[in-house]
Scaffold this motif. Sequence first.
Motif, PDB file in Angstrom:
ATOM      1  N   MET A 144      32.565  53.827  96.227  1.00  0.00           N
ATOM      2  CA  MET A 144      33.841  53.363  96.766  1.00  0.00           C
ATOM      3  C   MET A 144      34.392  54.344  97.799  1.00  0.00           C
ATOM      4  SD  MET A 144      35.612  50.660  96.340  1.00  0.00           S
ATOM      5  CE  MET A 144      37.186  50.021  96.876  1.00  0.00           C
ATOM      6  N   ARG A 145      34.078  55.617  97.587  1.00  0.00           N
ATOM      7  CA  ARG A 145      34.551  56.637  98.522  1.00  0.00           C
ATOM      8  C   ARG A 145      33.939  56.430  99.900  1.00  0.00           C
ATOM      9  NH1 ARG A 145      33.706  63.168  97.776  1.00  0.00           N
ATOM     10  NH2 ARG A 145      34.768  63.801  99.703  1.00  0.00           N
ATOM     11  N   ARG A 146      32.640  56.092  99.917  1.00  0.00           N
ATOM     12  CA  ARG A 146      31.957  55.870 101.195  1.00  0.00           C
ATOM     13  C   ARG A 146      32.563  54.676 101.920  1.00  0.00           C
ATOM     14  NH1 ARG A 146      25.696  55.383 100.649  1.00  0.00           N
ATOM     15  NH2 ARG A 146      25.995  55.108 102.890  1.00  0.00           N
ATOM     16  N   ILE A 147      32.939  53.652 101.165  1.00  0.00           N
ATOM     17  CA  ILE A 147      33.542  52.469 101.777  1.00  0.00           C
ATOM     18  C   ILE A 147      34.878  52.834 102.409  1.00  0.00           C
ATOM     19  CG2 ILE A 147      34.484  50.181 101.309  1.00  0.00           C
ATOM     20  CD1 ILE A 147      32.405  49.878  99.109  1.00  0.00           C
ATOM     21  N   GLY A 148      35.671  53.640 101.694  1.00  0.00           N
ATOM     22  CA  GLY A 148      36.952  54.067 102.234  1.00  0.00           C
ATOM     23  C   GLY A 148      36.791  54.884 103.496  1.00  0.00           C
ATOM     24  N   TYR A 164      31.321  32.494 107.471  1.00  0.00           N
ATOM     25  CA  TYR A 164      31.517  31.802 106.191  1.00  0.00           C
ATOM     26  C   TYR A 164      30.214  31.165 105.716  1.00  0.00           C
ATOM     27  CZ  TYR A 164      33.183  28.559 102.665  1.00  0.00           C
ATOM     28  OH  TYR A 164      33.354  27.878 101.489  1.00  0.00           O
ATOM     29  N   GLY A 165      29.459  30.567 106.651  1.00  0.00           N
ATOM     30  CA  GLY A 165      28.236  29.887 106.264  1.00  0.00           C
ATOM     31  C   GLY A 165      27.176  30.818 105.715  1.00  0.00           C
ATOM     32  N   THR A 166      27.051  32.012 106.277  1.00  0.00           N
ATOM     33  CA  THR A 166      25.995  32.937 105.844  1.00  0.00           C
ATOM     34  C   THR A 166      26.429  33.860 104.722  1.00  0.00           C
ATOM     35  OG1 THR A 166      26.653  34.467 107.600  1.00  0.00           O
ATOM     36  CG2 THR A 166      24.851  32.942 108.081  1.00  0.00           C
ATOM     37  N   MET A 167      27.725  34.169 104.659  1.00  0.00           N
ATOM     38  CA  MET A 167      28.205  35.170 103.720  1.00  0.00           C
ATOM     39  C   MET A 167      29.171  34.595 102.686  1.00  0.00           C
ATOM     40  SD  MET A 167      29.841  38.814 104.873  1.00  0.00           S
ATOM     41  CE  MET A 167      30.535  39.966 103.687  1.00  0.00           C
ATOM     42  N   GLY A 168      29.756  33.434 102.994  1.00  0.00           N
ATOM     43  CA  GLY A 168      30.725  32.833 102.089  1.00  0.00           C
ATOM     44  C   GLY A 168      32.091  33.479 102.134  1.00  0.00           C
ATOM     45  N   LEU A 169      32.341  34.354 103.118  1.00  0.00           N
ATOM     46  CA  LEU A 169      33.600  35.084 103.203  1.00  0.00           C
ATOM     47  C   LEU A 169      34.606  34.329 104.062  1.00  0.00           C
ATOM     48  CD1 LEU A 169      35.405  37.621 102.861  1.00  0.00           C
ATOM     49  CD2 LEU A 169      34.257  38.564 104.897  1.00  0.00           C
ATOM     50  N   THR A 170      35.808  34.129 103.522  1.00  0.00           N
ATOM     51  CA  THR A 170      36.934  33.623 104.304  1.00  0.00           C
ATOM     52  C   THR A 170      37.638  34.829 104.905  1.00  0.00           C
ATOM     53  OG1 THR A 170      37.172  31.779 102.750  1.00  0.00           O
ATOM     54  CG2 THR A 170      39.005  32.208 104.250  1.00  0.00           C
ATOM     55  N   ASN A 171      37.346  35.104 106.167  1.00  0.00           N
ATOM     56  CA  ASN A 171      37.777  36.347 106.806  1.00  0.00           C
ATOM     57  C   ASN A 171      39.123  36.163 107.498  1.00  0.00           C
ATOM     58  OD1 ASN A 171      37.900  38.866 107.960  1.00  0.00           O
ATOM     59  ND2 ASN A 171      36.493  38.365 109.635  1.00  0.00           N
ATOM     60  N   PHE A 172      40.181  36.667 106.873  1.00  0.00           N
ATOM     61  CA  PHE A 172      41.513  36.562 107.456  1.00  0.00           C
ATOM     62  C   PHE A 172      41.739  37.580 108.576  1.00  0.00           C
ATOM     63  CE2 PHE A 172      42.241  34.108 103.678  1.00  0.00           C
ATOM     64  CZ  PHE A 172      43.234  33.215 104.030  1.00  0.00           C
ATOM     65  N   ARG A 224      28.068  46.913 109.423  1.00  0.00           N
ATOM     66  CA  ARG A 224      27.192  48.056 109.127  1.00  0.00           C
ATOM     67  C   ARG A 224      27.866  49.068 108.211  1.00  0.00           C
ATOM     68  NH1 ARG A 224      25.016  51.752 107.578  1.00  0.00           N
ATOM     69  NH2 ARG A 224      23.391  53.078 108.496  1.00  0.00           N
ATOM     70  N   PHE A 225      29.135  49.341 108.445  1.00  0.00           N
ATOM     71  CA  PHE A 225      29.784  50.420 107.718  1.00  0.00           C
ATOM     72  C   PHE A 225      30.839  49.950 106.714  1.00  0.00           C
ATOM     73  CE2 PHE A 225      28.376  52.435 111.688  1.00  0.00           C
ATOM     74  CZ  PHE A 225      27.597  53.457 111.144  1.00  0.00           C
ATOM     75  N   PHE A 226      31.148  48.645 106.692  1.00  0.00           N
ATOM     76  CA  PHE A 226      32.212  48.220 105.795  1.00  0.00           C
ATOM     77  C   PHE A 226      31.827  47.000 104.961  1.00  0.00           C
ATOM     78  CE2 PHE A 226      36.503  46.123 105.251  1.00  0.00           C
ATOM     79  CZ  PHE A 226      36.867  46.922 104.190  1.00  0.00           C
ATOM     80  N   TRP A 227      31.718  45.837 105.587  1.00  0.00           N
ATOM     81  CA  TRP A 227      31.421  44.630 104.820  1.00  0.00           C
ATOM     82  C   TRP A 227      30.046  44.692 104.175  1.00  0.00           C
ATOM     83  CZ3 TRP A 227      35.676  42.293 103.876  1.00  0.00           C
ATOM     84  CH2 TRP A 227      36.685  42.223 104.830  1.00  0.00           C
ATOM     85  N   GLY A 228      29.077  45.267 104.882  1.00  0.00           N
ATOM     86  CA  GLY A 228      27.745  45.400 104.300  1.00  0.00           C
ATOM     87  C   GLY A 228      27.755  46.280 103.061  1.00  0.00           C
ATOM     88  N   GLN A 229      28.556  47.349 103.101  1.00  0.00           N
ATOM     89  CA  GLN A 229      28.679  48.231 101.931  1.00  0.00           C
ATOM     90  C   GLN A 229      29.284  47.468 100.746  1.00  0.00           C
ATOM     91  OE1 GLN A 229      27.625  51.345 101.802  1.00  0.00           O
ATOM     92  NE2 GLN A 229      27.126  51.664 103.950  1.00  0.00           N
ATOM     93  N   LEU A 230      30.323  46.703 101.003  1.00  0.00           N
ATOM     94  CA  LEU A 230      30.940  45.909  99.941  1.00  0.00           C
ATOM     95  C   LEU A 230      29.961  44.880  99.388  1.00  0.00           C
ATOM     96  CD1 LEU A 230      34.480  45.278 101.501  1.00  0.00           C
ATOM     97  CD2 LEU A 230      33.927  46.819  99.618  1.00  0.00           C
ATOM     98  N   ARG A 231      29.190  44.271 100.274  1.00  0.00           N
ATOM     99  CA  ARG A 231      28.240  43.246  99.849  1.00  0.00           C
ATOM    100  C   ARG A 231      27.155  43.828  98.952  1.00  0.00           C
ATOM    101  NH1 ARG A 231      27.470  41.617 104.548  1.00  0.00           N
ATOM    102  NH2 ARG A 231      25.485  42.616 105.019  1.00  0.00           N
ATOM    103  N   ARG A 232      26.651  44.979  99.329  1.00  0.00           N
ATOM    104  CA  ARG A 232      25.581  45.596  98.524  1.00  0.00           C
ATOM    105  C   ARG A 232      26.099  46.099  97.178  1.00  0.00           C
ATOM    106  NH1 ARG A 232      23.655  46.777 103.689  1.00  0.00           N
ATOM    107  NH2 ARG A 232      25.015  48.588 103.959  1.00  0.00           N
ATOM    108  N   ARG A 233      27.383  46.372  97.086  1.00  0.00           N
ATOM    109  CA  ARG A 233      27.962  46.792  95.818  1.00  0.00           C
ATOM    110  C   ARG A 233      28.321  45.611  94.918  1.00  0.00           C
ATOM    111  NH1 ARG A 233      30.009  51.970  95.118  1.00  0.00           N
ATOM    112  NH2 ARG A 233      29.538  53.409  96.831  1.00  0.00           N
TER     113      ARG A 233
END
Length: 456
Positions: free
Chosen positions: A1-5, A193-201, A245-254
């Motif tokens: 979580m620290r790396r994501i922050g 949304y189609g590839t990741m399912g994320l509703t990105n506000f 690369r540095f944010f959403w991908g980190q959340l996805r892999r976690r």
Amino acid sequence: MRRIGISLCALVGALFVLLGLGASAGWAQDEQGFKGVLENKDADDEPVAGVTLTVYDANDSEVGTAESADDGTWEILVPEPGEYRVELDESTLPDDLVVRTGRNSTDLLRVDAGAVRNALFPLGSSLNEPDNSSGDTEGSQSPEEEKCIVDEETGEEICGGGSGFARWGNVIYNGLHFGLIIGLAAVGLSLVYGTMGLTNFAHGELVTFGGAMAYIVNVSFGVPVVWAMPAAVILGGLFGWLQDRFFWGQLRRRGTGLVTMMIISIGFALILRYMTNYTMGPNTERFNEYVSQTSIDFVLFQATPKKLIIDAVAIAAVIIVGLVLMYTRIGKAIRAVADNPSLAGASGIDVDRVIRWVWTAGGALAALAGAALTLDRGVKFDMGMQLLLLIFAAVILGGLGTAFGAILGALLIGVFTQVSTMWIEPQLKYVGGLAVLIVVLLIRPQGILGRRERIG
């Protein structure tokens, strides 16, 4: 979580630096007033210097005066919010120039605290239409006798077009034009949304990012608009790539849940929005070029050259996206991941890489929409937020996760938004587009091109 922050702080810090480069180009947040650019429309928008402009308050008392600079720009501060008018001294114009609209003074314009308004006086060698000095009302004028009108929001000079038929043509064209801009942003949101399912506000802030970058490159670095806009698209794509690369991908892999990521996107949007407000100020800022243009009459409708160029670029971008999705390897991989990520991964497709490409393309398309909107109306820190609901409406109306549906939905939203102004106040025009969304979803819940899904 620290790396994501840390990654999030790095992304926000990079954007802060980029936006900070353009902060000096804006006005101080505690100042208000008027600004504009004087250009000779009959000489390829050549700047006109040495022209005197004066601001008067509602009691016709002089508040301030200024002369246009060598590049045609001018600005006048007013001491407090209120209603003012701007008057151009025609005696200071070069001998061969007049105000094309026949009016050297604006109506009373409201100036809010910390805001700046554009006062536009298109110049040329002659009037577009003879001045109607008889005092007749608008209803007694024929379309050929109407003088040109300058749109305070877009800076367009619209001449004639007084008949009901011409008004309908202009409204429909403006709706299609606005729909194309919404569609560029909606395609990126739909692909994510189609590839990741994320509703990105936070997608609306990518639109603002594109407009802000184009403005900074043009104004702060003196790069012509024709190169500033492609630069903004490249920066938007890079920003999208960095996010994944540095944010959403980190959340996805976690294994972060989609609902949690959606809430995070709301916070991320707020950070980007108010950081832009802090660095660029609350005012609407415009490019150094193409602020005001004369419309070209196509009989059925009128359009400025910059609008036609935006339309051509937007259509070309949509066609390219469609061809890529249908006929290229990466396009087929994107469609496979959208259909079934697990099966696509088992088939040897690098799902993370595909999603990163989608974020890059989505950021670039949103930036193109923002740059186009800035060329049309100027850039403001909250313009992405104002468009976000319409972008979501276009995606849902066309069908969640379908790129072509997003374009179709955006065109429908754009047209109905503009057509609604024929009956309701322009401030309520977005109601028309959202009403169409509700009606269509009552009839076809999956959207126009969406697939019916079985529940339970």
